[in-house]
Design an enzyme around this catalytic site. Sequence first.
Site, short mmCIF file in Angstrom:
data_model
loop_
_atom_site.label_atom_id
_atom_site.label_comp_id
_atom_site.label_asym_id
_atom_site.label_seq_id
_atom_site.Cartn_x
_atom_site.Cartn_y
_atom_site.Cartn_z
CG ASP A 199 -2.04 0.93 1.18
OD1 ASP A 199 -2.15 1.62 0.16
OD2 ASP A 199 -2.84 0.98 2.12
CG ASP A 200 -0.16 4.85 0.10
OD1 ASP A 200 -0.99 4.43 -0.72
OD2 ASP A 200 -0.41 5.75 0.92
CB CYS A 244 -6.25 2.92 -1.75
SG CYS A 244 -4.82 3.49 -0.87
CE LYS A 265 -6.09 0.06 1.41
NZ LYS A 265 -5.40 1.34 1.47
CG HIS A 268 -9.83 1.38 0.71
ND1 HIS A 268 -8.78 2.25 0.66
CD2 HIS A 268 -10.91 2.12 1.07
CE1 HIS A 268 -9.20 3.47 0.98
NE2 HIS A 268 -10.49 3.40 1.24
CG HIS A 321 -2.07 3.90 4.02
ND1 HIS A 321 -2.55 4.72 5.00
CD2 HIS A 321 -2.73 4.24 2.89
CE1 HIS A 321 -3.47 5.51 4.49
NE2 HIS A 321 -3.60 5.25 3.20
CG ASP A 370 -2.28 0.84 -3.31
OD1 ASP A 370 -1.15 1.32 -3.15
OD2 ASP A 370 -3.20 0.98 -2.48
CE LYS A 429 -2.71 7.90 -0.93
NZ LYS A 429 -2.69 7.36 0.43
#
Length: 592
Positions: free
Chosen positions: A33-34, A73, A135, A137, A306, A358, A384
Site C-alpha cells: 500500500d502506497d 487506493c 486490506k 477498501h 500506508h 497499488d 500518490k
Amino acid sequence: MTRVLAWIWLVCAAALSVAGTERKPNVLMFLADDLGIGDIGCYGNTTIRTPNIDRLASEGVRLTHHLAASAMCTPSRAALLTGRYPVRYGLEEGPEGYLLPVILHITSQSGLPADETTIASALTAANYTTGLVGKWHLGMNCTLFGRSCPGPLNYGFQSFYGIPVTLFQEFRGSHVFWKFPLHDRRFQGLAMAWMTAVVSLFLASRRKVLGYCTGVLLLLATHLILGVFWFIFAHSSMNSDCRWGVSAWLFRYANSRLFRGDQVVEAPIQLDGLSQRLVEESRRFLEAHAYDKTPFFLMHSFGHVHTPMFSAPHMAGRSKHGRYGDNVEEMDESVGKVLATLAELGLEDNTIVYFTSDQGGHLEAVEDNGERIGGHNGRFKGGKRQGGSEGGIRVPGIFRWPGHIPSGVTLDTPTSLMDLLPTLLSLAGLPQLHTLVPRAMGKELDGEDISEVLLKGAKGARTPRLFLHHCGMSLHAVRMDTGDHVYKMHLAKPKWWKGSTQCGWHHTTACDCHGANVTDLSSQPELYDLLSDPYEDYPPISPDSSEYKSVVHDLKDYVKQWRKGVTLPPSQLSTMANGLWKPFYQPHCLTC
Ligand SMILES: *[C@@H]1O[C@H](CO)[C@@H](O)[C@H](O)[C@H]1NC(C)=O
Ligand SMILES: *[C@@H]1O[C@H](CO)[C@@H](O)[C@H](O)[C@H]1NC(C)=O
Ligand SMILES: *[C@@H]1O[C@H](CO)[C@@H](O)[C@H](O)[C@H]1NC(C)=O
Ligand SMILES: *[C@@H]1O[C@H](CO)[C@@H](O)[C@H](O)[C@H]1NC(C)=O
C-alpha cells in the site's frame, strides 16, 4: 478389433483423467500500500534492505514499466481486481461534491458494483479456493445495524481476514472523547442551557412545584438531550469546507475494526503486531489448502506502508530511513515469511507469485513533528493522487513461477496492473474470462494478456498499446507504446510547489485532480518520449515538429473515440453518501 478399440479407449480415458486431475497453478499475490518504486532494493534503492523482494525478483521477471490505473487506493485496487478502468463503474473522484478520492467509512454504501467480476470471482468459477488477508477498501456493504458486512465475500473471496477500509493516521493512539472547548459558542450555549436547567429544577423542587420523582426524571431527560447535542458538537460537525466530518475519536471508533468473514473480531485494531498477525493468517491459509484437490488464490494485501507508521519491536529503529524505512523493511520481512511457508510446503514450483503496490509513494506525507512518512518514487516525478504523473502510477511488478517464467529477467515493456486478470487466466490454462464467467460478457477488459511476454521473458512483437491515465474522473495523460517509442501526452498537470513535484507538506495533503490547482494542457498537450527521456527531465517534444503533430493528433483521436464508446456513471466517491458516517450501518464487535 474390439479389444484394440477398448484398449485405445482405456488409454485415452486414463490420459484424460490424469489431465483432468492435474492441479492448476496456485496464485499468491502480494499487494503493498502506497509503496514507491524507489523504496525497494531491486528497483535501485541502495540503502534500504528488502532482501526477500529482491530475491523474488531475481527468481522471476521484474517489470520496470508497470502501471497502476489510478494513483489512489480504492480506484487502483478496483482496477487491479477487475482488469477495468475505475471510471467505468464510478470508483474515481468526481470533479465536484465531496472530493473524496477513496471510500471513507466502513458504513459507506459506495463500492465496487456487484456485477463487476474480480480475479477472485473468476478463479472461484474455475474451482479455486480464494482468500483475502489484509486490506480491502472496495466497500463493505453492511446490512442494517451492521449485522453483516460481507465486503470481499461479495466478490469471489471465500474467506477474509483483515482491514475493511484502510489504515488511517487516526488509528494510532487514543483521541479525546470528553471535549468541552468552552471558547466555542456552541459549547457556551450548551453550558448555559445546562446551568439554567439544573438551577431551575433545583428551585422548582425546593418550592415543591415538582415532586421528587418528576424532578429526577426531568434532570435525567435534560442530561440526555444535552448529552446528544454535546456528542454531535464534539464528534460530528461541519468542517471549514462545509462538509460533515467526524472527530478523530469517532473516526477511530467507527473504522478501526478488524474483520473475519463478515464480522468484526477486533476493535480497535491493535496496530502493534498487525503485520505479524496477517502473516500468521496467510500461513494458516497456505497450510490449510496446500494439499487440496483444487488450487488456491491468496491475496496478501499489506497494511504497510500506508500511514500510520508502526512496526514490531524487533523491526523498530532498524532501517536507515526512520520509521518509514522500518515499515518497508517489515513489509519485506512479511513477504519473506509467507514465501518461506510456501517453500516449506513444497508449493513453490506450482505457485505463481506476484508482487506489486497499488500506487506510488505519498510525497507530501510528513508527521506533525516533521518526520517523513511517505514513500520514494525514484527519479519519477510526482506521487500518490497524481494519476497522470509517473511517480504516482509507476510501481514495482514482479512475477515468479519457477520452470515457466524465466528468472532474473528485467522487462521494460509497458504493462498495467489491470493485465493481471487476463494474464493469470492464461498462465493457468483457463478459459478466457467471458467463457469462464458468462455474466462478464459485455464488460470490456482494459487489461491485456501479457503471459507470452512473461513466459518468453522478452518483449515480442508489439502492436501499439494505449493507456489512459485518469486522476479522479479527469483524464490527465495518455500513453502509447509503439515498440520504438513510448509516448506520453499530458492533458493536465497538478500545480506543483516550486522546485518540487508535490503539492504541500502534510500527511493529509496531496495534489488536486480538478480545479484551479491543475493546469489544463488540453489545447496544447505536452508530449514526451519515455524511451529517450524516462524521467521527463528534458523539455517536451516541440509542438512544431511533425512527430508531435502526428502523435498528438492520433492520441487525441483515440481519446475522442474512446469517450464516444463509453457511458461513464457519476462518481460514487465524491458523494455525501460516501462522506457521511452512518451510525445505523455501523458494525459492532460482539466478542471483543
Ligand atoms: C531509499 O528509500 C528511502 C525510503 O523511502 C528513501 O528515503 C531513500 O531516498 C531511498 N534511497 C535511494 C538511493 O533511492
Ligand atoms: C449490497 O447488499 C444488497 C443487499 O443487502 C445487494 O442487493 C447489493 O447487490 C449489494 N451490493 C454489492 C455491491 O454487493
Ligand atoms: C469446476 O468443477 C466442476 C465440478 O467438478 C467442473 O464441472 C468444472 O469443469 C470445473 N471448472 C473448471 C474451470 O475447471
Ligand atoms: C489549491 O491548493 C491550496 C493549497 O494546497 C488550497 O488551499 C486551495 O483550496 C486549492 N484550491 C482549489 C480551488 O482547490
